[in-house]
Enzyme design. Structure first.
Site, PDB file in Angstrom:
ATOM      1  N   THR A 145       0.980  -1.331   0.040  1.00 13.43           N
ATOM      2  CA  THR A 145      -0.064   0.065  -0.045  1.00 13.43           C
ATOM      3  C   THR A 145       0.774   1.278  -0.110  1.00 13.43           C
ATOM      4  OG1 THR A 145      -1.927  -1.117   1.109  1.00 13.43           O
ATOM      5  CG2 THR A 145      -1.954   1.319   1.086  1.00 13.43           C
ATOM      6  N   ARG A 152      -7.610  -2.553  -1.590  1.00 13.12           N
ATOM      7  CA  ARG A 152      -8.591  -2.251  -0.793  1.00 13.12           C
ATOM      8  C   ARG A 152      -9.545  -1.155  -1.657  1.00 13.12           C
ATOM      9  NH1 ARG A 152      -7.310   2.703   1.781  1.00 13.12           N
ATOM     10  NH2 ARG A 152      -5.322   2.764   2.592  1.00 13.12           N
ATOM     11  N   THR A 170     -17.002  -6.752   2.103  1.00 13.68           N
ATOM     12  CA  THR A 170     -17.479  -5.104   2.166  1.00 13.68           C
ATOM     13  C   THR A 170     -18.903  -5.052   1.873  1.00 13.68           C
ATOM     14  OG1 THR A 170     -17.186  -3.147   0.683  1.00 13.68           O
ATOM     15  CG2 THR A 170     -16.768  -5.284  -0.236  1.00 13.68           C
ATOM     16  N   SER A 227     -17.638  -2.287  -8.578  1.00 13.75           N
ATOM     17  CA  SER A 227     -16.142  -1.760  -8.976  1.00 13.75           C
ATOM     18  C   SER A 227     -15.564  -3.244  -9.193  1.00 13.75           C
ATOM     19  CB  SER A 227     -15.449  -0.877  -8.070  1.00 13.75           C
ATOM     20  OG  SER A 227     -14.963  -1.592  -6.838  1.00 13.75           O
ATOM     21  N   TYR A 282     -12.914  -3.976  -7.833  1.00 19.02           N
ATOM     22  CA  TYR A 282     -12.342  -4.130  -6.506  1.00 19.02           C
ATOM     23  C   TYR A 282     -13.538  -5.088  -5.684  1.00 19.02           C
ATOM     24  CZ  TYR A 282     -12.737  -3.372  -1.746  1.00 19.02           C
ATOM     25  OH  TYR A 282     -12.814  -3.529  -0.335  1.00 19.02           O
ATOM     26  N   HIS A 283     -14.832  -4.373  -5.853  1.00 22.03           N
ATOM     27  CA  HIS A 283     -15.848  -5.028  -5.067  1.00 22.03           C
ATOM     28  C   HIS A 283     -16.199  -6.296  -5.688  1.00 22.03           C
ATOM     29  CE1 HIS A 283     -16.646  -0.556  -3.658  1.00 22.03           C
ATOM     30  NE2 HIS A 283     -17.144  -1.419  -2.776  1.00 22.03           N
ATOM     31  N   LYS A 334     -14.345  -8.896  -4.069  1.00 16.72           N
ATOM     32  CA  LYS A 334     -14.633  -9.367  -2.538  1.00 16.72           C
ATOM     33  C   LYS A 334     -15.863 -10.378  -2.731  1.00 16.72           C
ATOM     34  CE  LYS A 334     -12.465  -6.648   0.176  1.00 16.72           C
ATOM     35  NZ  LYS A 334     -11.354  -7.063   1.258  1.00 16.72           N
ATOM     36  N   GLU A 375     -22.682   4.730 -10.711  1.00 15.44           N
ATOM     37  CA  GLU A 375     -23.499   3.968  -9.538  1.00 15.44           C
ATOM     38  C   GLU A 375     -24.822   4.940  -9.197  1.00 15.44           C
ATOM     39  OE1 GLU A 375     -21.135   5.458  -5.888  1.00 15.44           O
ATOM     40  OE2 GLU A 375     -21.021   7.460  -6.625  1.00 15.44           O
TER      41      GLU A 375
HETATM   42  N1  USQ Z   1     -17.629   9.826  -3.010  1.00 13.23           N
HETATM   43  C1  USQ Z   1     -18.249  11.118  -3.232  1.00 13.23           C
HETATM   44  N2  USQ Z   1     -17.077  12.323  -3.298  1.00 13.23           N
HETATM   45  C2  USQ Z   1     -15.794  11.805  -3.010  1.00 13.23           C
HETATM   46  C3  USQ Z   1     -15.172  10.448  -2.719  1.00 13.23           C
HETATM   47  C4  USQ Z   1     -16.399   9.597  -2.749  1.00 13.23           C
HETATM   48  O1  USQ Z   1     -19.533  11.413  -3.365  1.00 13.23           O
HETATM   49  O2  USQ Z   1     -14.767  12.619  -3.074  1.00 13.23           O
HETATM   50  C5  USQ Z   1     -18.938   8.931  -3.092  1.00 13.23           C
HETATM   51  C6  USQ Z   1     -18.531   7.533  -3.619  1.00 13.23           C
HETATM   52  O3  USQ Z   1     -19.068   8.045  -5.126  1.00 13.23           O
HETATM   53  C7  USQ Z   1     -19.457   6.506  -3.212  1.00 13.23           C
HETATM   54  C8  USQ Z   1     -19.298   6.730  -1.842  1.00 13.23           C
HETATM   55  O4  USQ Z   1     -18.773   8.268  -1.559  1.00 13.23           O
HETATM   56  O5  USQ Z   1     -20.720   6.581  -3.834  1.00 13.23           O
HETATM   57  C9  USQ Z   1     -18.186   6.000  -0.934  1.00 13.23           C
HETATM   58  O6  USQ Z   1     -17.025   6.017  -1.875  1.00 13.23           O
HETATM   59  P1  USQ Z   1     -15.765   6.036  -0.948  1.00 13.23           P
HETATM   60  O7  USQ Z   1     -14.447   6.390  -1.650  1.00 13.23           O
HETATM   61  O8  USQ Z   1     -15.903   6.618   0.605  1.00 13.23           O
HETATM   62  O9  USQ Z   1     -15.793   4.270  -0.556  1.00 13.23           O
HETATM   63  P2  USQ Z   1     -15.773   3.011  -1.404  1.00 13.23           P
HETATM   64  O10 USQ Z   1     -15.299   3.322  -2.754  1.00 13.23           O
HETATM   65  O11 USQ Z   1     -17.253   2.358  -1.500  1.00 13.23           O
HETATM   66  O12 USQ Z   1     -14.945   2.003  -0.684  1.00 13.23           O
HETATM   67  C10 USQ Z   1     -14.477   2.011   0.825  1.00 13.23           C
HETATM   68  C11 USQ Z   1     -13.238   1.611   0.827  1.00 13.23           C
HETATM   69  C12 USQ Z   1     -13.323   0.002   0.687  1.00 13.23           C
HETATM   70  C13 USQ Z   1     -14.490  -0.894   1.466  1.00 13.23           C
HETATM   71  C14 USQ Z   1     -15.941   0.199   0.942  1.00 13.23           C
HETATM   72  C15 USQ Z   1     -17.097  -0.215   1.977  1.00 13.23           C
HETATM   73  O13 USQ Z   1     -12.230   2.129   0.273  1.00 13.23           O
HETATM   74  O14 USQ Z   1     -12.273  -0.800   0.939  1.00 13.23           O
HETATM   75  O15 USQ Z   1     -14.630  -1.825   0.896  1.00 13.23           O
HETATM   76  O16 USQ Z   1     -15.569   1.585   1.249  1.00 13.23           O
HETATM   77  S1  USQ Z   1     -18.319   0.099   1.124  1.00 13.23           S
HETATM   78  O17 USQ Z   1     -18.455   1.647   0.504  1.00 13.23           O
HETATM   79  O18 USQ Z   1     -19.659  -0.137   1.881  1.00 13.23           O
HETATM   80  O19 USQ Z   1     -18.263  -0.876  -0.171  1.00 13.23           O
END
Ligand code: USQ
Length: 418
Positions: free
Chosen positions: A35, A100, A144, A179, A181-182, A185, A327
């Site tokens: 990382t 991740r 996740t 994604s 990534y997802h 998982k 999304e």
């Molecule tokens: N988002 C925004 N603005 C930003 C960044 C993100 O609106 O500047 C939005 C994304 O479009 C998404 C949401 O926030 O709808 C979540 O994105 P994120 O980057 O905070 O998280 P995500 O990509 O979903 O991944 C993170 C971790 C990952 C974990 C996941 C849990 O990086 O390791 O598995 O959260 S979950 O989201 O429940 O799948």
């Protein structure tokens, strides 16, 4: 209990090690330190300065008076995985050593393939090594919430009862990841479920929501800080919004901003992983925990960050850049999360308090944020393959950044908010 943490150098792995040590568990860890390399690859660094691993381990010894046994290596190396399990003979393995980041996996074909090969290979190696060396051990696997996607129904914890053409069954709830990534998982979850059945392994798949935060009670010294990423690729929404506010940049809920996710504070995520470790699954049992406290839309997060920022004398604006991801920007979201509370899980951190705490630390490390400000803008686009031609070598406008200044390792002066 003897616990092995794979991915011990990461955002969750490190505070989990401290949390388990503080509660009397014996901790060993393995990590390839990849990382650190990958965050450099996208031109960024952790907002908190992270000492080289030997110094981190020495700090644990000095501050907590405890030892962590460490193995440097990659889970793609079968011989290494067997060696670590044979040497350690853990009772519990918390498997966090996976790529991740969703955006990282969406950069191009190579990042998609690396993510899936790495995540699936590491997990398969662990499953086979467990079968051969420690078949009684319990695997706590980081999954996740994103495996489920955003269906227009409630989301159960892994399984649901269904009836089709008059016949009933309990089946895995459909996965609709968003994604590469997802999806890795999802495939992992299938492998763990299958291995628990054929090898009679004990397994808990933790469907983790988005974790936020920077501190846990065991982090009593700056040398024990965990990493805190804020770039587009490695930083998650709330963490990024606070970094943006500290730098006087607009907060960036993507698109309509009504996309909802489950969120959990770093400290409470550690609590829930410990509870999973301390209450192992039965031999042959594959169980699923949905791990989050509350669902918020990204608009709600941005508004809360803006309110706390205003209390601190900052005045961030909220922007809505086009969503670079594919999304749903507005959707129903109601996952069930009952298994962890049944083991005694209780939320201990409120969102606004953690936001305030993160502000406090990021203001101290403002110089480190400012020196890497160009990594905040979204450039990885889900629709366009190879949307980011030269990682770490271009800013959002496509221009190469000025040569990076030397990495400041100390905090900025406490009041340097402007
Ligand atoms: N988002 C925004 N603005 C930003 C960044 C993100 O609106 O500047 C939005 C994304 O479009 C998404 C949401 O926030 O709808 C979540 O994105 P994120 O980057 O905070 O998280 P995500 O990509 O979903 O991944 C993170 C971790 C990952 C974990 C996941 C849990 O990086 O390791 O598995 O959260 S979950 O989201 O429940 O799948």
């Amino acid at each position: 209990m003897k616990v092995l943490i794979t991915g011990i150098d990461g955002y969750s792995g490190w505070p989990l090690a401290l949390h388990l040590l503080a509660r009397g568990h014996d901790v060993a860890g393995v990590d390839s330190l990849v990382t650190r390399k990958r965050v450099k690859e996208v031109g960024s660094w952790s907002a908190t300065p992270i000492p080289p691993l030997p110094r981190r381990l020495a700090a644990v010894q000095e501050v907590l008076g405890k030892e962590i046994r460490f193995y440097r290596g990659d889970l793609s190396d079968w011989a290494l995985v067997r060696h670590v399990l044979e040497t350690e003979r853990p009772e519990s393995i918390v498997h966090l050593a996976e790529q991740r980041s969703a955006p990282y996996s969406m950069i191009d074909v190579h990042h998609a393939v690396a993510t899936q090969v790495e995540n699936l290979t590491g997990t398969l190696h662990l499953l086979f090594a467990m079968k051969e060396v420690v078949p009684e051990a319990h695997l706590v696997k980081m999954g996740t919430m994103g495996e489920y996607g955003t269906p227009n129904t409630d989301i159960p914890e892994g399984f649901f009862e269904t009836e089709f053409r008059g016949r009933k069954d309990t089946l895995p709830f459909p996965r609709q990841a968003g994604s590469w990534y997802h999806w890795s998982k999802v495939f992992d979850s299938g492998d763990v479920m299958f291995a628990s059945k054929i090898f009679r392994l004990r397994a808990t798949d933790v469907m983790q929501g988005v974790i936020y935060g920077i501190r846990t009670p065991e982090i009593t010294d700056d040398r024990l800080l965990t990493r805190f990423d804020f770039d587009e690729t490695w930083g998650t929404a709330l963490n990024r919004f606070i970094a943006q506010a500290v730098l006087g940049l607009p907060l960036t809920p993507y698109g309509k901003g009504e996309q909802k996710r489950g969120f959990i504070a770093l400290e409470d995520s550690m609590q829930s992983l410990r509870l999973a470790v301390e209450h192992p699954a039965q031999p042959g049992e594959y169980r699923v925990f949905n791990q989050f406290d509350a669902a918020y839309s990204v608009n709600e997060l941005a508004e809360r960050v803006a309110r706390v920022a205003a209390d601190l004398g900052l005045h961030p604006t909220i922007d809505h850049p086009p969503d670079p991801r594919v999304e749903a920007e507005q959707h129903y979201y109601n996952p069930i999360h009952e298994h962890l509370p049944r083991l005694g899980y209780q939320r201990t951190r409120e969102l606004d308090d953690v936001i305030r705490e993160i502000f406090h630390d990021l203001i101290r490390y403002r110089r480190r944020l400012a020196a890497r400000q160009y990594v905040l803008a979204p450039t990885v686009n889900w629709r366009l393959p190879d949307s980011r031609p030269l990682l770490g070598a271009r800013n959002a406008a496509g221009a190469a950044p000025a040569p990076a200044p030397a990495e400041p390792t100390g905090p900025s002066s406490a009041n340097s908010v402007a």
